[in-house]
Write a protein that holds these residues in place. Structure first.
Motif, PDB file in Angstrom:
ATOM      1  N   ALA A 113     -28.709   8.456  -4.989  1.00 41.03           N
ATOM      2  CA  ALA A 113     -27.617   7.445  -5.255  1.00 41.03           C
ATOM      3  C   ALA A 113     -28.050   6.148  -5.427  1.00 41.03           C
ATOM      4  O   ALA A 113     -29.316   5.981  -5.097  1.00 41.03           O
ATOM      5  N   VAL A 114     -27.459   5.324  -6.462  1.00 35.97           N
ATOM      6  CA  VAL A 114     -27.839   3.858  -6.754  1.00 35.97           C
ATOM      7  C   VAL A 114     -27.734   3.264  -5.290  1.00 35.97           C
ATOM      8  O   VAL A 114     -26.566   3.340  -4.695  1.00 35.97           O
ATOM      9  N   ILE A 115     -28.437   2.589  -4.824  1.00 39.44           N
ATOM     10  CA  ILE A 115     -28.397   1.752  -3.647  1.00 39.44           C
ATOM     11  C   ILE A 115     -27.621   0.337  -3.621  1.00 39.44           C
ATOM     12  O   ILE A 115     -26.547   0.471  -3.113  1.00 39.44           O
ATOM     13  N   HIS A 116     -28.067  -0.454  -4.733  1.00 37.26           N
ATOM     14  CA  HIS A 116     -27.043  -1.601  -4.768  1.00 37.26           C
ATOM     15  C   HIS A 116     -26.324  -1.523  -6.166  1.00 37.26           C
ATOM     16  O   HIS A 116     -27.287  -1.368  -7.271  1.00 37.26           O
ATOM     17  N   GLY A 117     -25.128  -1.578  -6.107  1.00 39.43           N
ATOM     18  CA  GLY A 117     -24.454  -1.392  -7.553  1.00 39.43           C
ATOM     19  C   GLY A 117     -24.081  -2.730  -8.220  1.00 39.43           C
ATOM     20  O   GLY A 117     -23.741  -2.613  -9.323  1.00 39.43           O
ATOM     21  N   GLU A 118     -24.378  -3.853  -7.496  1.00 33.93           N
ATOM     22  CA  GLU A 118     -23.838  -5.060  -8.232  1.00 33.93           C
ATOM     23  C   GLU A 118     -25.224  -5.811  -8.678  1.00 33.93           C
ATOM     24  O   GLU A 118     -26.480  -5.449  -8.271  1.00 33.93           O
ATOM     25  N   PRO A 119     -24.936  -6.694  -9.550  1.00 36.18           N
ATOM     26  CA  PRO A 119     -26.349  -7.204 -10.475  1.00 36.18           C
ATOM     27  C   PRO A 119     -26.996  -8.069  -9.131  1.00 36.18           C
ATOM     28  O   PRO A 119     -28.207  -8.481  -9.385  1.00 36.18           O
ATOM     29  N   ALA A 120     -26.321  -8.789  -8.304  1.00 30.47           N
ATOM     30  CA  ALA A 120     -26.888  -9.621  -7.319  1.00 30.47           C
ATOM     31  C   ALA A 120     -26.036  -9.670  -6.030  1.00 30.47           C
ATOM     32  O   ALA A 120     -24.798  -9.275  -6.113  1.00 30.47           O
ATOM     33  N   GLY A 121     -26.767  -9.899  -4.726  1.00 33.76           N
ATOM     34  CA  GLY A 121     -25.892 -10.148  -3.606  1.00 33.76           C
ATOM     35  C   GLY A 121     -26.880 -10.264  -2.456  1.00 33.76           C
ATOM     36  O   GLY A 121     -27.856 -10.647  -2.499  1.00 33.76           O
ATOM     37  N   VAL A 124     -32.660 -24.545 -19.970  1.00 35.15           N
ATOM     38  CA  VAL A 124     -31.854 -23.571 -19.696  1.00 35.15           C
ATOM     39  C   VAL A 124     -32.555 -22.225 -19.884  1.00 35.15           C
ATOM     40  O   VAL A 124     -33.130 -21.699 -21.126  1.00 35.15           O
ATOM     41  N   LEU A 125     -32.347 -21.217 -18.964  1.00 35.52           N
ATOM     42  CA  LEU A 125     -32.884 -19.893 -18.890  1.00 35.52           C
ATOM     43  C   LEU A 125     -31.993 -18.727 -19.437  1.00 35.52           C
ATOM     44  O   LEU A 125     -31.107 -18.742 -18.663  1.00 35.52           O
ATOM     45  N   HIS A 126     -32.135 -18.061 -20.442  1.00 37.00           N
ATOM     46  CA  HIS A 126     -31.452 -17.152 -20.658  1.00 37.00           C
ATOM     47  C   HIS A 126     -32.138 -15.790 -20.744  1.00 37.00           C
ATOM     48  O   HIS A 126     -33.075 -15.711 -21.441  1.00 37.00           O
ATOM     49  N   SER A 127     -31.845 -15.123 -19.571  1.00 36.70           N
ATOM     50  CA  SER A 127     -32.472 -13.627 -19.542  1.00 36.70           C
ATOM     51  C   SER A 127     -31.591 -12.530 -20.299  1.00 36.70           C
ATOM     52  O   SER A 127     -30.641 -12.221 -19.701  1.00 36.70           O
ATOM     53  N   MET A 128     -31.951 -11.870 -21.343  1.00 39.97           N
ATOM     54  CA  MET A 128     -31.244 -10.920 -22.014  1.00 39.97           C
ATOM     55  C   MET A 128     -31.406  -9.672 -21.345  1.00 39.97           C
ATOM     56  O   MET A 128     -32.579  -9.352 -20.562  1.00 39.97           O
ATOM     57  N   ALA A 129     -30.341  -8.789 -21.273  1.00 38.64           N
ATOM     58  CA  ALA A 129     -30.496  -7.248 -20.623  1.00 38.64           C
ATOM     59  C   ALA A 129     -31.576  -6.628 -21.190  1.00 38.64           C
ATOM     60  O   ALA A 129     -31.712  -6.445 -22.362  1.00 38.64           O
ATOM     61  N   PRO A 130     -32.217  -5.904 -20.378  1.00 37.35           N
ATOM     62  CA  PRO A 130     -33.474  -5.067 -20.948  1.00 37.35           C
ATOM     63  C   PRO A 130     -32.853  -4.107 -21.958  1.00 37.35           C
ATOM     64  O   PRO A 130     -31.557  -3.723 -21.492  1.00 37.35           O
ATOM     65  N   PRO A 131     -33.510  -3.272 -22.428  1.00 36.43           N
ATOM     66  CA  PRO A 131     -33.187  -2.033 -23.236  1.00 36.43           C
ATOM     67  C   PRO A 131     -32.259  -1.023 -22.289  1.00 36.43           C
ATOM     68  O   PRO A 131     -32.921  -0.816 -21.446  1.00 36.43           O
ATOM     69  N   GLY A 132     -31.270  -0.635 -22.837  1.00 38.00           N
ATOM     70  CA  GLY A 132     -30.468   0.281 -21.903  1.00 38.00           C
ATOM     71  C   GLY A 132     -29.715  -0.165 -20.923  1.00 38.00           C
ATOM     72  O   GLY A 132     -28.855   0.729 -20.315  1.00 38.00           O
ATOM     73  N   ALA A 133     -29.670  -1.412 -20.742  1.00 36.78           N
ATOM     74  CA  ALA A 133     -28.766  -2.199 -19.406  1.00 36.78           C
ATOM     75  C   ALA A 133     -27.871  -2.691 -20.036  1.00 36.78           C
ATOM     76  O   ALA A 133     -27.492  -3.207 -21.250  1.00 36.78           O
ATOM     77  N   PRO A 164     -24.485  -5.319 -20.542  1.00 37.46           N
ATOM     78  CA  PRO A 164     -24.804  -6.646 -20.759  1.00 37.46           C
ATOM     79  C   PRO A 164     -24.540  -7.585 -19.169  1.00 37.46           C
ATOM     80  O   PRO A 164     -24.723  -8.954 -19.255  1.00 37.46           O
ATOM     81  N   ARG A 165     -23.821  -7.169 -18.400  1.00 37.24           N
ATOM     82  CA  ARG A 165     -23.824  -7.647 -17.191  1.00 37.24           C
ATOM     83  C   ARG A 165     -25.119  -7.888 -16.384  1.00 37.24           C
ATOM     84  O   ARG A 165     -25.216  -8.915 -15.360  1.00 37.24           O
ATOM     85  N   PHE A 166     -26.116  -7.461 -16.812  1.00 37.99           N
ATOM     86  CA  PHE A 166     -27.463  -7.799 -16.548  1.00 37.99           C
ATOM     87  C   PHE A 166     -28.119  -8.938 -17.012  1.00 37.99           C
ATOM     88  O   PHE A 166     -29.193  -9.217 -16.952  1.00 37.99           O
TER      89      PHE A 166
END
Length: 214
Positions: free
Chosen positions: A56-64, A184-193, A195-197
């Motif tokens: 199972a995925v442990i943490h389901g949110e982008p951050a916390g 300004v730092l913009h981190s694009m979501a990695p491949p397969g991720a 957009p919320r990442f």
């Protein structure tokens, strides 16, 4: 990039501030692989964000902020990825120390460039500095140290300097500008991720008269 395989590539995840508090975590996904970086008792580590028991995925949110604990059976893990909290272990699992070690989480690579945190699925491969190149690595480290204060978001213009590194797009306000100094730092979501990442943050110097790196 030195390697086209997503598993072998470094991806910008967050800043050290995002992982400063105990139990703070930030997640992402590279292809089909969920990753998590987490502060566990002051030690920041990275793992595949998947429990080794029932996957199972442990943490389901982008951050916390919360313990590295699987929601399926409540297993919790230490900074080495070893399950240390196993509810009903005497009756349901009967895992001794060696059995727990065999079920340790799969580690992921984690590296810092100044106050910037990067992760990679693969444990082997070029270091982050080797991958980015010494000059770019040093510039990003200096900028992240010179702009430590999060603040009001700013939209960069074409006049801003743009620096590209991995999935990170850093935009630096011109030195001679009516706009206050900002990064300004913009981190694009990695491949397969999803957009919320993707993440965007605007940073400012600790003081307005701070000298920005060349």
């Amino acid at each position: 990039m030195t390697n086209d395989s997503p598993d072998q590539r470094w991806f910008h995840l967050c800043t050290t501030d995002d992982l400063a508090l105990p139990n703070a975590f930030v997640t992402t996904r590279v292809g089909a692989v969920p990753l998590v970086a987490q502060n566990i008792k002051g030690r920041v580590v990275a793992f595949r964000n998947v429990c080794t028991h029932r996957f199972a995925v442990i943490h389901g949110e982008p951050a916390g902020c919360g313990p590295l604990r699987c929601p399926y059976h409540g297993w919790s893990f230490d900074a080495d990825g070893v399950p240390v909290g196993l509810p009903f272990n005497p009756t349901d699992f009967q895992l001794e120390a060696e059995g727990r070690r065999r079920l340790a989480l799969h580690p992921a690579s984690l590296a810092r460039c100044g106050r910037l945190v990067f992760v990679r699925v693969a444990m082997d491969g070029p270091s982050l500095e080797e991958d980015l190149g010494h000059d770019l690595f040093a510039r990003l480290a200096a900028l992240s140290d010179a702009f430590p204060r999060p603040g009001t978001p700013v939209e960069p213009t074409e006049a801003w300097e743009r620096i590209e590194a991995a999935n990170l797009r850093a935009h630096l306000a011109p030195a001679a500008s009516s706009t206050p100094p900002a990064l300004v730092l913009h981190s694009m979501a990695p491949p397969g991720a999803d957009p919320r990442f993707s993440r965007t943050i605007t940073l400012y110097p600790a003081t307005t008269d701070a000298e920005r790196p060349a």
